[in-house]
Design a protein around this motif. Structure first.
Motif, mmCIF file in Angstrom:
data_model
loop_
_atom_site.group_PDB
_atom_site.id
_atom_site.type_symbol
_atom_site.label_atom_id
_atom_site.label_comp_id
_atom_site.label_asym_id
_atom_site.label_seq_id
_atom_site.Cartn_x
_atom_site.Cartn_y
_atom_site.Cartn_z
ATOM 1 N N LEU A 40 0.831 -1.205 0.000
ATOM 2 C CA LEU A 40 0.000 0.000 0.000
ATOM 3 C C LEU A 40 0.867 1.256 0.000
ATOM 4 O O LEU A 40 0.585 2.227 -0.706
ATOM 5 C CB LEU A 40 -0.919 0.004 1.225
ATOM 6 C CG LEU A 40 -2.161 -0.880 1.159
ATOM 7 C CD1 LEU A 40 -2.807 -0.989 2.535
ATOM 8 C CD2 LEU A 40 -3.161 -0.324 0.152
ATOM 9 N N ALA A 60 0.811 3.870 -3.115
ATOM 10 C CA ALA A 60 0.357 5.242 -2.871
ATOM 11 C C ALA A 60 1.466 6.243 -3.162
ATOM 12 O O ALA A 60 1.214 7.322 -3.703
ATOM 13 C CB ALA A 60 -0.127 5.386 -1.429
ATOM 14 N N LEU A 104 1.731 6.830 -6.886
ATOM 15 C CA LEU A 104 0.698 7.756 -7.338
ATOM 16 C C LEU A 104 1.065 9.198 -6.996
ATOM 17 O O LEU A 104 0.917 10.110 -7.812
ATOM 18 C CB LEU A 104 -0.637 7.402 -6.687
ATOM 19 C CG LEU A 104 -1.388 6.192 -7.249
ATOM 20 C CD1 LEU A 104 -2.544 5.840 -6.330
ATOM 21 C CD2 LEU A 104 -1.897 6.474 -8.654
ATOM 22 N N ARG A 129 -8.746 2.149 -7.107
ATOM 23 C CA ARG A 129 -9.392 1.854 -5.819
ATOM 24 C C ARG A 129 -9.466 0.359 -5.573
ATOM 25 O O ARG A 129 -9.230 -0.112 -4.456
ATOM 26 C CB ARG A 129 -10.786 2.483 -5.792
ATOM 27 C CG ARG A 129 -10.780 4.008 -5.828
ATOM 28 C CD ARG A 129 -12.173 4.557 -5.597
ATOM 29 N NE ARG A 129 -12.198 6.006 -5.676
ATOM 30 C CZ ARG A 129 -12.695 6.687 -6.702
ATOM 31 N NH1 ARG A 129 -13.217 6.041 -7.740
ATOM 32 N NH2 ARG A 129 -12.694 8.001 -6.700
ATOM 33 N N LEU A 152 -5.966 -1.137 -4.607
ATOM 34 C CA LEU A 152 -5.595 -0.776 -3.242
ATOM 35 C C LEU A 152 -6.501 -1.470 -2.224
ATOM 36 O O LEU A 152 -6.037 -1.906 -1.164
ATOM 37 C CB LEU A 152 -5.655 0.738 -3.069
ATOM 38 C CG LEU A 152 -4.632 1.553 -3.869
ATOM 39 C CD1 LEU A 152 -4.872 3.046 -3.673
ATOM 40 C CD2 LEU A 152 -3.204 1.190 -3.480
ATOM 41 N N VAL A 155 -8.711 2.711 1.874
ATOM 42 C CA VAL A 155 -8.278 3.262 0.592
ATOM 43 C C VAL A 155 -8.646 4.738 0.494
ATOM 44 O O VAL A 155 -7.851 5.558 0.020
ATOM 45 C CB VAL A 155 -8.903 2.462 -0.570
ATOM 46 C CG1 VAL A 155 -8.675 3.169 -1.900
ATOM 47 C CG2 VAL A 155 -8.305 1.064 -0.617
ATOM 48 N N LEU A 201 -6.086 6.721 2.438
ATOM 49 C CA LEU A 201 -4.797 6.806 1.755
ATOM 50 C C LEU A 201 -4.857 7.750 0.559
ATOM 51 O O LEU A 201 -3.959 8.582 0.362
ATOM 52 C CB LEU A 201 -4.365 5.410 1.286
ATOM 53 C CG LEU A 201 -3.734 4.498 2.333
ATOM 54 C CD1 LEU A 201 -3.556 3.103 1.760
ATOM 55 C CD2 LEU A 201 -2.403 5.042 2.808
ATOM 56 N N LEU A 202 -5.909 7.634 -0.236
ATOM 57 C CA LEU A 202 -6.005 8.472 -1.426
ATOM 58 C C LEU A 202 -6.258 9.925 -1.069
ATOM 59 O O LEU A 202 -5.812 10.831 -1.784
ATOM 60 C CB LEU A 202 -7.105 7.946 -2.349
ATOM 61 C CG LEU A 202 -6.793 6.615 -3.039
ATOM 62 C CD1 LEU A 202 -7.946 6.210 -3.953
ATOM 63 C CD2 LEU A 202 -5.491 6.683 -3.832
ATOM 64 N N ALA A 218 -2.841 11.109 -0.449
ATOM 65 C CA ALA A 218 -2.027 11.113 -1.668
ATOM 66 C C ALA A 218 -2.467 12.196 -2.628
ATOM 67 O O ALA A 218 -1.649 12.962 -3.148
ATOM 68 C CB ALA A 218 -2.114 9.746 -2.355
ATOM 69 N N TRP A 219 -3.765 12.304 -2.862
ATOM 70 C CA TRP A 219 -4.248 13.226 -3.873
ATOM 71 C C TRP A 219 -4.331 14.649 -3.365
ATOM 72 O O TRP A 219 -4.364 15.585 -4.162
ATOM 73 C CB TRP A 219 -5.601 12.746 -4.395
ATOM 74 C CG TRP A 219 -5.457 11.488 -5.213
ATOM 75 C CD1 TRP A 219 -4.299 10.882 -5.572
ATOM 76 C CD2 TRP A 219 -6.509 10.681 -5.747
ATOM 77 N NE1 TRP A 219 -4.557 9.750 -6.305
ATOM 78 C CE2 TRP A 219 -5.903 9.597 -6.431
ATOM 79 C CE3 TRP A 219 -7.906 10.760 -5.718
ATOM 80 C CZ2 TRP A 219 -6.644 8.621 -7.090
ATOM 81 C CZ3 TRP A 219 -8.635 9.784 -6.370
ATOM 82 C CH2 TRP A 219 -8.011 8.724 -7.051
ATOM 83 N N TRP A 262 1.881 8.470 5.567
ATOM 84 C CA TRP A 262 1.249 7.185 5.247
ATOM 85 C C TRP A 262 1.700 6.101 6.208
ATOM 86 O O TRP A 262 0.901 5.280 6.645
ATOM 87 C CB TRP A 262 1.609 6.763 3.831
ATOM 88 C CG TRP A 262 0.797 7.422 2.786
ATOM 89 C CD1 TRP A 262 -0.527 7.753 2.835
ATOM 90 C CD2 TRP A 262 1.268 7.855 1.521
ATOM 91 N NE1 TRP A 262 -0.904 8.353 1.678
ATOM 92 C CE2 TRP A 262 0.170 8.437 0.859
ATOM 93 C CE3 TRP A 262 2.491 7.801 0.886
ATOM 94 C CZ2 TRP A 262 0.282 8.951 -0.426
ATOM 95 C CZ3 TRP A 262 2.594 8.314 -0.386
ATOM 96 C CH2 TRP A 262 1.498 8.880 -1.032
#
Length: 205
Positions: free
Chosen positions: A85, A89, A92, A127, A130, A153, A156-157, A160-161, A183
């Motif tokens: 993970l 991540a 990304l 998605r 992950l 998820v 985490l996103l 990340a985003w 993370w």
């Protein structure tokens, strides 16, 4: 030679559009502004992209292409789930930090609800991949079952985003290091065997 020049111009237009979409969103971006950013006339821009929607769709297509590249680098994900993970991540995030077209596509997904069949599939596959890792982590006992894989998820996103839009002008490597630490802390909180907290230094760091 003419084809190569046309290709380079198209790339410049896409980058300019990505900057505008990321900054202003779909509704507030005008083709004239995109053209002005790179010193073109609006008519010349139309020769490459006849509408704002065509520009947006090209950026969404780019997002899907990048996802295909990233997915190939994830391999069989044979490492323990938290490590997988973290690596996924971070991959990304690195692309989001370095690729304005990726950031623009995310803004378009979220801001305008725009998508293409391939773009929507890419989002779903990210998605799903992950979530499969998170589910495996719960089965192998490296992640707590307290939250559903989808919730893990989303957490985490979200980190990340959201990272490319965080305030501050730290160097890229420093931002990515801080992101990886965030993370790791999040995954540690979701672990049944968290690592001991680091002692606080006298200076508060």
């Amino acid at each position: 030679m003419i084809q190569e020049r046309a290709r380079r111009t198209r790339e410049h237009v896409l980058n300019a559009a990505a900057e505008e979409f990321t900054l202003r969103g779909y509704a507030n971006t005008a083709l004239q502004t995109v053209a002005t950013r790179i010193g073109m006339t609006k008519g010349a821009l139309y020769a490459h992209f006849p509408s704002k929607e065509h520009l947006a769709n090209a950026l969404l297509q780019h997002f899907a292409d990048v996802w295909d590249e990233l997915r190939a680098t994830w391999g069989d994900m044979g490492d323990p789930a938290p490590a997988g993970l973290l690596a996924a991540a971070l991959g990304l995030a690195r692309r989001l930090e370095s690729d304005v077209r990726m950031r623009a596509a995310l803004r378009l997904f979220a801001d305008a609800g725009l998508t293409t069949d391939r773009g929507a599939r890419a989002l779903t596959e990210i998605r799903d991949c992950l979530a499969a890792l998170a589910h495996r982590g719960q089965e192998e006992g490296t992640l707590l079952p307290s939250y559903t894989p989808d919730r893990i998820v989303r957490l985490l996103l979200a980190v990340a985003w959201g990272a490319p839009y965080a305030p501050g002008a730290a160097p890229l490597d420093d931002r990515l290091t801080a992101l990886e630490e965030d993370w790791a802390m999040l995954l540690d909180l979701l672990s049944p065997h968290p690592q001991p907290a680091l002692p606080v230094r006298p200076d508060g760091r």
